[in-house]
Design a protein around this motif. Structure first.
Motif, PDB file in Angstrom:
ATOM      1  N   ASP A  52       0.810  -1.213   0.000  1.00 52.07           N
ATOM      2  CA  ASP A  52       0.000   0.000   0.000  1.00 52.07           C
ATOM      3  C   ASP A  52       0.849   1.271   0.000  1.00 52.07           C
ATOM      4  O   ASP A  52       0.363   2.343   0.304  1.00 52.07           O
ATOM      5  CB  ASP A  52      -0.944   0.015   1.198  1.00 52.07           C
ATOM      6  N   LEU A  53       2.110   1.178  -0.361  1.00 53.06           N
ATOM      7  CA  LEU A  53       3.024   2.314  -0.374  1.00 53.06           C
ATOM      8  C   LEU A  53       2.980   2.994  -1.736  1.00 53.06           C
ATOM      9  O   LEU A  53       3.115   2.349  -2.775  1.00 53.06           O
ATOM     10  CB  LEU A  53       4.452   1.849  -0.082  1.00 53.06           C
ATOM     11  N   ASN A  54       2.776   4.304  -1.728  1.00 57.43           N
ATOM     12  CA  ASN A  54       2.773   5.075  -2.966  1.00 57.43           C
ATOM     13  C   ASN A  54       4.117   5.779  -3.125  1.00 57.43           C
ATOM     14  O   ASN A  54       4.658   6.295  -2.158  1.00 57.43           O
ATOM     15  CB  ASN A  54       1.670   6.134  -2.949  1.00 57.43           C
ATOM     16  N   VAL A  55       4.629   5.811  -4.328  1.00 59.19           N
ATOM     17  CA  VAL A  55       5.883   6.475  -4.628  1.00 59.19           C
ATOM     18  C   VAL A  55       5.610   7.557  -5.669  1.00 59.19           C
ATOM     19  O   VAL A  55       4.970   7.289  -6.690  1.00 59.19           O
ATOM     20  CB  VAL A  55       6.936   5.482  -5.162  1.00 59.19           C
TER      21      VAL A  55
END
Length: 72
Positions: A4-7
């Motif tokens: 669920d990590l956005n970059v």
């Protein structure tokens, strides 16, 4: 790495020199702002130019390192 990590990568122009400050614990905090140009097509087919401005904050030892490179 978490699923669920956005970059986000922002590539733009520096609007002013960075400002470095230190927290009460002694950690470096660097603040800077960048501008990104954008262009979009209107319904009638003409193009409209604009800009987005982003205020950025960088923390820690690496903030001291990048501060020397963030000059306009």
């Amino acid at each position: 790495m978490a699923g669920d990590l956005n970059v986000v990568t922002l590539v733009g122009r520096l609007t002013r020199d960075s400002e470095i400050r230190y927290s009460q614990k002694g950690d470096a905090v660097v603040r800077f702002s960048i501008a990104l140009n954008r262009r979009k097509r209107n319904v009638d087919g003409s193009w409209e130019d604009g800009a987005n401005f982003f205020n950025c904050v960088y923390f820690g030892k690496s903030a001291e390192a990048i501060n020397q490179y963030l000059t306009k």
